[in-house]
Design an enzyme around this catalytic site. Sequence first.
Site, PDB file in Angstrom:
ATOM      1  N   LYS A   1     -12.344  -1.424   7.264  1.00 30.48           N
ATOM      2  CA  LYS A   1     -11.734  -2.589   7.886  1.00 30.48           C
ATOM      3  C   LYS A   1     -12.469  -2.444   9.368  1.00 30.48           C
ATOM      4  O   LYS A   1     -12.830  -3.404  10.021  1.00 30.48           O
ATOM      5  CB  LYS A   1     -10.261  -2.109   8.097  1.00 30.48           C
ATOM      6  CG  LYS A   1      -9.564  -1.807   6.986  1.00 30.48           C
ATOM      7  CD  LYS A   1      -9.562  -2.847   5.904  1.00 30.48           C
ATOM      8  CE  LYS A   1      -8.825  -2.383   4.364  1.00 30.48           C
ATOM      9  NZ  LYS A   1      -8.500  -3.482   3.727  1.00 30.48           N
TER      10      LYS A   1
ATOM     11  N   ASP B   1      -1.523   6.816   6.205  1.00 25.87           N
ATOM     12  CA  ASP B   1      -2.693   5.694   5.609  1.00 25.87           C
ATOM     13  C   ASP B   1      -2.769   5.064   6.859  1.00 25.87           C
ATOM     14  O   ASP B   1      -2.072   4.077   6.990  1.00 25.87           O
ATOM     15  CB  ASP B   1      -2.254   5.050   4.426  1.00 25.87           C
ATOM     16  CG  ASP B   1      -3.171   4.197   4.114  1.00 25.87           C
ATOM     17  OD1 ASP B   1      -4.232   3.961   4.733  1.00 25.87           O
ATOM     18  OD2 ASP B   1      -2.903   3.425   3.001  1.00 25.87           O
TER      19      ASP B   1
ATOM     20  N   TRP C   1       0.841  -1.210  -0.253  1.00 22.71           N
ATOM     21  CA  TRP C   1       0.042   0.097  -0.094  1.00 22.71           C
ATOM     22  C   TRP C   1       0.838   1.214  -0.027  1.00 22.71           C
ATOM     23  O   TRP C   1       0.697   2.201  -0.680  1.00 22.71           O
ATOM     24  CB  TRP C   1      -0.722  -0.066   1.179  1.00 22.71           C
ATOM     25  CG  TRP C   1      -1.898  -1.163   0.865  1.00 22.71           C
ATOM     26  CD1 TRP C   1      -2.230  -2.155   1.499  1.00 22.71           C
ATOM     27  CD2 TRP C   1      -3.020  -1.040  -0.156  1.00 22.71           C
ATOM     28  NE1 TRP C   1      -3.144  -3.003   1.076  1.00 22.71           N
ATOM     29  CE2 TRP C   1      -3.905  -2.138  -0.056  1.00 22.71           C
ATOM     30  CE3 TRP C   1      -3.496  -0.126  -1.091  1.00 22.71           C
ATOM     31  CZ2 TRP C   1      -4.789  -2.455  -0.821  1.00 22.71           C
ATOM     32  CZ3 TRP C   1      -4.551  -0.530  -1.774  1.00 22.71           C
ATOM     33  CH2 TRP C   1      -5.311  -1.685  -1.848  1.00 22.71           C
TER      34      TRP C   1
END
Lengths: 411, 411
Positions: free
Chosen positions: B246, B222, B152
């Site tokens: 999530k 992030d 990511w």
Amino acid sequence: MSMATSPHTTLFQTRTTPFRFSSPRPISFKPTSIKCATQLHTQSPPLTHSQDRVFNFAAGPATLPENVLLRAQSELYNWRGCGMSVMEMSHRGKEFLSIIQKAESDLRALLQIPPEYSVLFLQGGATSQFAAVPLNLCSPNDTVDYVVTGSWSDKAAKEAQKYCKPNVIWSGKSEKYTKIPAFGDLQQNPGSAYLHICANETIHGVEFKEYPVAQSGVLVADMSSNFCSKPVDVSKFGVIYAGAQKNVGPSGVTIVIIRKDLIGKAQGVTPVMFDYKIHDENNSLYNTPPCYGIYVCGLVFEDLLEQGGLGEVEKKNKKKAEILYSAIDGSKGFYRCPVEKSVRSLMNVPFTLEKSELEGEFIKEAAKEKMVQLKGHRSVGGMRASIYNAMSLAGVEKLVAFMKDFQAKHA
Amino acid sequence: MSMATSPHTTLFQTRTTPFRFSSPRPISFKPTSIKCATQLHTQSPPLTHSQDRVFNFAAGPATLPENVLLRAQSELYNWRGCGMSVMEMSHRGKEFLSIIQKAESDLRALLQIPPEYSVLFLQGGATSQFAAVPLNLCSPNDTVDYVVTGSWSDKAAKEAQKYCKPNVIWSGKSEKYTKIPAFGDLQQNPGSAYLHICANETIHGVEFKEYPVAQSGVLVADMSSNFCSKPVDVSKFGVIYAGAQKNVGPSGVTIVIIRKDLIGKAQGVTPVMFDYKIHDENNSLYNTPPCYGIYVCGLVFEDLLEQGGLGEVEKKNKKKAEILYSAIDGSKGFYRCPVEKSVRSLMNVPFTLEKSELEGEFIKEAAKEKMVQLKGHRSVGGMRASIYNAMSLAGVEKLVAFMKDFQAKHA
């Protein structure tokens, strides 16, 4: 409240405390008996019995079909026995794949989308497409044409200035956005990469009844507020885009229908999330899509097919619009719709009261009778009744009856 | 099925046909009696009695708290007696405003967000933020620093190349993303506009336990996959962003927490939907936000507060992770987690089997016992158990018991 007592076959699950609600009417769980099993049993709270609906004339998010809501409700906790909510599903799991594939296939059936078009389920609303369209369809020096028939096409044209050279070839602004141009009057620029229109202006209630032909490049349409309200010949367009939250679902889903040969030419500064090629290559699953919204759109598409498709839906929408515009036009000026008759929207019906001082009372009295969200957009004032697919004929009839009654009291 | 019979007070509503389900177990409506009223009464279908939940170890979208799902279900058709679903509410109406304001206020309480930070509810996932961060925080010629600890942060750094000059000042790629650098080893560039990290790498299971200090500019993180899993000192960051799917809600909502003085410097090519200033000035209501997703996030925030806040949540998460990593480390090599012990994620636990040929059977047998989505990301293989906030201790205990049993059978 749960504990494991021995390896992997015994789980105790009990629930004896009341379920926490901040709703005024708390709902208690009947305690379930203690269970020893590999499965976790949980009891759902009973649905409330206060199921009274209002007639919701909001411009979007807007009223949804009752049977879609009831079905979504019944499936929310455990989708068709799979043991999880749609909200919890991996977007790469077989359950969600079946949902998004059926949604696409039903949408293709509804609009008879030709195979040379891709269907993308994206995020960010039409406002994101205002940038994505020029970023994907042209270079910074390209000329493009915009027809500006209201606030939304105006915003689209302004956003395009960042990425190319848009020309506003017609604007209805001086006439307060009450008209659509005659197509013969449009001076399209030779070499223009596309011609952009907003098929239905949500705020001003102006709707294209037919579509111009792009003399150069392709026709692009923002169909957010009349998407799936009637049949459309998709083959006439290069790109159709629409936010879902008017006719087909909750907010947070944006649908793009694009001719495949237009994909793959994004400018270098295009964010990956705005690049049609990325989404097309990944079947809208490059990153996590708005899964639950797509699921609800799919339920709406099923419902529209079960109603007989968009031809049948259009008949209902015409009927609803007809009785509402007739009531306005037959009020001897008590109510007024400023929009030129031939281009009045079947979806958004703006109107004013001759005695504008009564508008506040109109809205208040209507709300007492459970008709809500009738206030016009803050930029134009007056009233607006949005009567999308899911607004029933009964709702419009009730509004018309109320309008006549209100007029009788205040004439 | 409804018709108006006289002006504005009488509506007939009846429903005699079975509700349409494509579920294998069709549910019939009890026909309601015919009612004459200004209100529309509709009966909800009974909830199915097959409420068996699976233990869902998906990496996101992921399992949600049961009480949140049950509450969302009970409110779906008619939110707290207002006569409509949250999905149907105008985003400018008082009902939805109360929802988004409470969601923000509860999130501020959970993370103790200082008043000099804005909270934005956006769309497009972390992938959109990969572009929005450089577009808003720097000019095309600015240098920025990225620490790449997994897929990511790698994607984030690559997207930034379109908008500025990112330097990857550390990469764990050669060690297959199993480490976090010692902060003293980081060679930050003087004049860098920001230092970017991914607080928890969902695919590789590597998590920052402390945070580096940006020597120049601000720290940007992030936090998609560990957002709200533990307390965080927000004041150490310039920007925190996170996809909701999530720990805090369904997909389609992206939360950005940004120090206000960083807002208002977007590059000219920034799409309006990526401009933090626009969203900040409009309290996330510049265009239609993902209303239903925001509502569900709000329910999760309430639930986390009722659990005692993020300190309590972290204790539970530590306990769950501890028993799972202990089982792996205590398996004498039958199971292996490649991640360096001090930086193992509390959220995503990747592991392999020494006998990799058994992995398919492991996944199949686990699924039989209602433990699903244990397959590792396609880019790394093996297994991955995501144990976010809403995964119960019982679920992890069951997995551990299964792992021991599986090992005993195949050792």
